[in-house]
Design a protein around this motif. Structure first.
Motif, PDB file in Angstrom:
ATOM      1  N   LYS A 511       0.777  -1.485   0.062  1.00  0.00           N
ATOM      2  CA  LYS A 511       0.404   0.018  -0.218  1.00  0.00           C
ATOM      3  C   LYS A 511       0.948   1.537   0.299  1.00  0.00           C
ATOM      4  N   THR A 512       2.109   1.027   0.952  1.00  0.00           N
ATOM      5  CA  THR A 512       2.774   2.596   0.676  1.00  0.00           C
ATOM      6  C   THR A 512       3.611   2.799  -0.635  1.00  0.00           C
ATOM      7  N   ASP A 513       4.381   1.203  -1.211  1.00  0.00           N
ATOM      8  CA  ASP A 513       4.809   1.044  -2.521  1.00  0.00           C
ATOM      9  C   ASP A 513       3.858   1.939  -3.297  1.00  0.00           C
ATOM     10  N   LEU A 514       2.640   1.723  -3.438  1.00  0.00           N
ATOM     11  CA  LEU A 514       1.448   2.764  -3.681  1.00  0.00           C
ATOM     12  C   LEU A 514       1.406   3.713  -4.074  1.00  0.00           C
ATOM     13  N   TRP A 515       1.220   4.054  -2.913  1.00  0.00           N
ATOM     14  CA  TRP A 515       1.271   5.423  -2.958  1.00  0.00           C
ATOM     15  C   TRP A 515       2.755   6.386  -2.864  1.00  0.00           C
ATOM     16  N   ASP A 516       3.678   6.220  -2.742  1.00  0.00           N
ATOM     17  CA  ASP A 516       5.057   6.808  -3.364  1.00  0.00           C
ATOM     18  C   ASP A 516       5.219   6.292  -5.064  1.00  0.00           C
ATOM     19  N   ALA A 517       4.477   5.770  -5.429  1.00  0.00           N
ATOM     20  CA  ALA A 517       4.377   5.674  -6.943  1.00  0.00           C
ATOM     21  C   ALA A 517       3.298   6.640  -7.293  1.00  0.00           C
ATOM     22  N   ALA A 518       2.637   6.916  -7.211  1.00  0.00           N
ATOM     23  CA  ALA A 518       1.207   7.849  -7.036  1.00  0.00           C
ATOM     24  C   ALA A 518       1.765   9.635  -7.545  1.00  0.00           C
ATOM     25  N   ILE A 519       2.693   9.358  -6.703  1.00  0.00           N
ATOM     26  CA  ILE A 519       3.415  10.870  -6.431  1.00  0.00           C
ATOM     27  C   ILE A 519       4.867  11.307  -7.264  1.00  0.00           C
ATOM     28  N   ASN A 520       5.231   9.806  -7.398  1.00  0.00           N
ATOM     29  CA  ASN A 520       6.231   9.487  -8.582  1.00  0.00           C
ATOM     30  C   ASN A 520       7.776   9.763  -7.597  1.00  0.00           C
ATOM     31  N   TYR A 521       7.230   9.580  -6.634  1.00  0.00           N
ATOM     32  CA  TYR A 521       8.540   9.132  -5.647  1.00  0.00           C
ATOM     33  C   TYR A 521       9.334   8.912  -5.379  1.00  0.00           C
ATOM     34  N   THR A 522      11.299   9.094  -5.216  1.00  0.00           N
ATOM     35  CA  THR A 522      11.843   7.663  -5.378  1.00  0.00           C
ATOM     36  C   THR A 522      12.350   8.763  -3.972  1.00  0.00           C
ATOM     37  N   PRO A 523      13.424   7.284  -3.753  1.00  0.00           N
ATOM     38  CA  PRO A 523      13.102   7.593  -1.602  1.00  0.00           C
ATOM     39  C   PRO A 523      14.825   8.400  -1.834  1.00  0.00           C
ATOM     40  N   CYS A 524      15.148   8.554  -0.622  1.00  0.00           N
ATOM     41  CA  CYS A 524      16.302   9.548  -0.288  1.00  0.00           C
ATOM     42  C   CYS A 524      17.351   8.599  -0.855  1.00  0.00           C
ATOM     43  N   THR A 525      19.199   9.287  -1.083  1.00  0.00           N
ATOM     44  CA  THR A 525      19.842   8.775  -1.290  1.00  0.00           C
ATOM     45  C   THR A 525      20.507   9.291   0.374  1.00  0.00           C
ATOM     46  N   SER A 526      22.303   8.521   0.524  1.00  0.00           N
ATOM     47  CA  SER A 526      22.622   8.609   1.610  1.00  0.00           C
ATOM     48  C   SER A 526      23.363   9.599   1.722  1.00  0.00           C
ATOM     49  N   SER A 527      23.839  11.062   2.685  1.00  0.00           N
ATOM     50  CA  SER A 527      24.320  11.856   2.305  1.00  0.00           C
ATOM     51  C   SER A 527      26.042  11.297   3.101  1.00  0.00           C
ATOM     52  N   LEU A 528      25.574  10.410   3.748  1.00  0.00           N
ATOM     53  CA  LEU A 528      26.736   9.570   4.527  1.00  0.00           C
ATOM     54  C   LEU A 528      27.481   8.419   3.660  1.00  0.00           C
ATOM     55  N   SER A 529      27.033   8.431   3.044  1.00  0.00           N
ATOM     56  CA  SER A 529      28.220   7.655   1.618  1.00  0.00           C
ATOM     57  C   SER A 529      28.531   8.816   0.566  1.00  0.00           C
ATOM     58  N   VAL A 530      28.723   7.613  -0.802  1.00  0.00           N
ATOM     59  CA  VAL A 530      29.326   9.159  -2.320  1.00  0.00           C
ATOM     60  C   VAL A 530      28.003   9.494  -2.883  1.00  0.00           C
ATOM     61  N   VAL A 531      28.397  11.180  -3.320  1.00  0.00           N
ATOM     62  CA  VAL A 531      27.107  11.050  -3.701  1.00  0.00           C
ATOM     63  C   VAL A 531      26.609  10.220  -4.807  1.00  0.00           C
ATOM     64  N   GLU A 532      27.779   9.410  -5.929  1.00  0.00           N
ATOM     65  CA  GLU A 532      26.792   9.302  -6.706  1.00  0.00           C
ATOM     66  C   GLU A 532      27.170   7.624  -6.598  1.00  0.00           C
ATOM     67  N   ASN A 533      25.833   7.240  -7.442  1.00  0.00           N
ATOM     68  CA  ASN A 533      25.510   5.455  -7.055  1.00  0.00           C
ATOM     69  C   ASN A 533      25.570   4.633  -8.705  1.00  0.00           C
ATOM     70  N   ASN A 534      27.017   5.627  -9.699  1.00  0.00           N
ATOM     71  CA  ASN A 534      27.106   5.032 -10.529  1.00  0.00           C
ATOM     72  C   ASN A 534      28.159   4.212 -10.833  1.00  0.00           C
ATOM     73  N   ASP A 535      28.520   3.434 -10.411  1.00  0.00           N
ATOM     74  CA  ASP A 535      30.124   2.994 -10.506  1.00  0.00           C
ATOM     75  C   ASP A 535      30.162   1.971 -11.854  1.00  0.00           C
ATOM     76  N   THR A 536      29.005   2.345 -12.614  1.00  0.00           N
ATOM     77  CA  THR A 536      29.070   1.652 -13.674  1.00  0.00           C
ATOM     78  C   THR A 536      29.451   2.290 -15.546  1.00  0.00           C
ATOM     79  N   MET A 537      28.654   2.946 -15.268  1.00  0.00           N
ATOM     80  CA  MET A 537      28.828   3.844 -16.712  1.00  0.00           C
ATOM     81  C   MET A 537      28.484   4.795 -16.845  1.00  0.00           C
ATOM     82  N   PHE A 538      28.671   6.328 -16.117  1.00  0.00           N
ATOM     83  CA  PHE A 538      28.314   7.647 -16.396  1.00  0.00           C
ATOM     84  C   PHE A 538      29.550   8.574 -14.866  1.00  0.00           C
ATOM     85  N   THR A 539      29.479   9.388 -15.939  1.00  0.00           N
ATOM     86  CA  THR A 539      29.890  10.206 -14.913  1.00  0.00           C
ATOM     87  C   THR A 539      29.247  11.962 -14.640  1.00  0.00           C
TER      88      THR A 539
END
Length: 608
Positions: A511-539
């Motif tokens: 149910k919570t996933d439904l309401w997240d999807a309804a507003i196109n919500y993207t969960p927070c990433t962590s400021s405690l780790s590296v800003v980028e989470n793309n160790d594969t394809m992009f800079t």
């Protein structure tokens, strides 16, 4: 008969049942309520009247002699609506900035301090509020049984607490307005820091907690630089932090003032508004709850003084007041405020109005419209509860826990009143406060033989969890079901009922996933780790950026799609270009989701 002896006896009794305490502004005298010292109506600010209306609160004037603090202060001006919002009463006095203290001991300064901020949509409510036939926030039982210092505070409400207007900006050195209610709360916390040791409180164990709009205010204080170091724990009940953009609040303020006067300059309009009574200023207020929908008519604003950004961006940046946090909600939040009769058609219309078409099959499965009015109402309450409370609670818990090392603890309150007439309401909005304060035993339908073992068990558990948390930052303790620390990946929580259960994870996930999807919500990433989470394809370069950001692939550029989200999870735009223009967007933090074939990478960017 000698009349002197009875008078001396009465004087002796009055002195033994009272207590004087020195504060920074003068001496106050309270009373002894059982074994608890009680001080009601302590001024923490100068009355915000006349020229001080719509000004930052000021310290009270020092007084001489002894100030008696044996009665609650007047409520702040408000149009007080009943639960259903069908009737209302205008009441209150602008001289309302007072706090109340209950303490079991005045000398041993090791007790945790629990500071409660009342709810009411930021437009009604008070510390002396009566619900269910009892003063819900009366702190005697909590202080006595928890061996804690309890403080309840009042703050300006509605237009008097939140008005933003260009006519007020010229009066402010920072050329901004609004946030008066928040500054009231902060001044009260400063008073507590400076004085609570004289009431037996430990200034290093101050917990702020609030429900509904009070919980919103607690969450917002986590993000205010002016509240830094004023508290060490926080608890948000049935709420999530919300702050308006300044322009939004300003436009709302202009429209509000224009309903009273359109004559003269902005300064002239404010002068006219100051000539009106407080009753006139709140006369046109609408109910904060209507038909089960929460209406936040008055909110603080991002003014770059009290608040520098909206809460989600502030949490995501990692620049906020990081303290241990309890956050939770109730299983049937909107049962009381939902329409008395709900038909299956009403459920269908509600889903159609708030759920995107593509998600309607999922919504229909999770919340069936029902075969009759009884089952329809259950779905209706579920939709209103989960979309407004369950989902926003998870978002806040995930975002805060991902951006601080201090622990977060999530709860879900499911206890039902044991009186049969109330059981159909389930665990309604605000119900848990009767049990936190241990005052359900004093309510009309909870006292005497109506107070059952299950009620006592919930009272005992909530008091212990809350006091333990105030004392140590951890709610767990001897004799209590183990409350698991929150982790965004597992979403574990404690279910609060007669026999608490701390073994559960994944609260109403689909149910919570439904309401997240309804507003196109993207969960927070962590400021405690590296800003980028793309160790594969992009800079991503530059980052931080001014207006333009470049997506630099490490391989082929075929089939690239980039989606951009703000920190509320709202999708702003999608592009197949490798250069993105942010010139039309305000400064802050944004999330990029970069899709290429079966590979998805994410990155956080900061616009200066």
């Amino acid at each position: 008969m000698n009349k002197v002896l009875p008078l001396l006896f009465l004087f002796f009794i009055s002195q033994t049942n009272s207590q004087t305490v020195n504060t920074q502004f003068g001496t106050i005298q309270g009373s002894l309520n059982g074994t608890v010292y009680q001080f009601l109506g302590i001024p923490f600010a100068k009355p915000p009247i006349n020229d001080l209306r719509w000004k930052a609160p000021q310290n009270p004037v020092n007084w001489t002699g002894i100030l008696t603090t044996n009665a609650f202060s007047p409520v702040c001006p408000q149009k007080n609506f009943d639960t259903g919002g069908s009737s209302s009463t205008i009441e209150g006095n602008e001289d309302c900035l007072y706090l109340n203290i209950w303490t079991p001991n005045l000398t041993n300064t090791t007790k945790p301090v629990m500071v409660f901020i009342h709810g009411g949509g930021n437009q009604q409510g008070s510390t002396s509020e009566v619900n269910g036939g009892t003063q819900m926030f009366f702190g005697k039982n909590l202080a006595d049984r928890g061996n804690a210092v309890i403080v309840t505070i009042q703050y300006r409400l509605g237009p008097l607490g939140f008005l933003v207007h260009p006519g007020l900006e010229t009066e402010n050195v920072n050329n901004v307005s609004g946030n008066y209610a928040v500054m009231d709360q902060i001044l009260a916390l400063r008073w507590i820091q400076n004085n609570i040791a004289n009431f037996g409180g430990d200034v290093n164990k101050i917990m702020i907690f609030g429900e509904s709009a009070g919980g919103i205010n607690v969450g917002n204080l986590l993000t205010s630089p002016l509240a830094a170091n004023l508290f060490q724990r926080a608890c948000i009940e049935s709420a999530a932090p919300v702050i308006n953009n300044y322009s939004t609040g300003r436009n709302l303020g202009i429209d509000y003032v224009n309903t009273y006067t359109t004559t003269g300059t902005d300064t002239d309009k404010i002068a006219y508004m100051r000539s009106l009574t407080s009753d006139q200023l709140v006369a046109n207020e609408t109910a904060p709850l209507s038909g089960g929908a929460v209406g936040l008519n008055w909110l603080p604003v991002v003014d770059n003084v009290v608040f520098n950004s909206v809460p989600s961006a502030q949490f995501q940046s990692g620049n906020f007041n990081k303290v241990p946090l309890i956050i939770g909600s109730n299983s049937e939040e909107m049962s009381i405020s939902a329409p008395e009769t709900v038909t299956p058609l009403m459920v269908t219309l509600l889903k159609n109005s708030i759920v995107p078409t593509a998600l309607l099959p999922q919504a229909n499965s999770l919340y069936p419209s029902g075969a009759d009015n009884t089952t329809a109402k259950q779905s209706y309450i579920g939709i209103l509860t989960d979309s407004q409370f369950t989902a926003s609670t998870r978002r806040t818990a995930q975002c805060v826990s991902s951006n601080q090392t201090e622990p977060v603890w999530r709860y879900f309150f499911t206890h039902k009143h044991t009186v049969s007439i109330l059981q159909p309401l389930g665990s309604y909005h605000g119900m848990e406060l009767f049990y936190v304060f241990n005052n359900w035993e004093n309510a009309t339908l909870g006292s005497g033989p109506l107070f059952h073992n299950e009620d006592e068990q919930v009272q005992d558990a909530m008091l212990s969890y809350w006091v333990n948390f105030a004392n140590t930052g951890n709610p767990n303790g001897t004799g209590l079901a183990t409350w698991p620390q929150y982790n965004a990946a597992t979403d574990c929580y404690v279910e609060i009922k007669a026999t608490p259960d701390g073994t559960q994870c994944g609260l109403r996930t689909a149910k919570t996933d439904l309401w997240d999807a309804a507003i196109n919500y993207t969960p927070c990433t962590s400021s405690l780790s590296v800003v980028e989470n793309n160790d594969t394809m992009f800079t991503v370069f530059p980052n931080p950026l001014n207006d333009i950001v470049n997506i630099i692939p490490k391989g082929t550029t075929d089939s690239i799609e980039i989606s951009v989200f703000d920190l509320t999870g709202k999708k702003l735009f999608t592009s197949t270009e490798l250069q993105l223009d942010f010139s039309n967007y305000s400064s802050g933090i944004y999330t990029l989701k970069i899709n290429q074939g079966n590979t998805t990478s994410t990155a956080k960017i900061i616009k200066k």
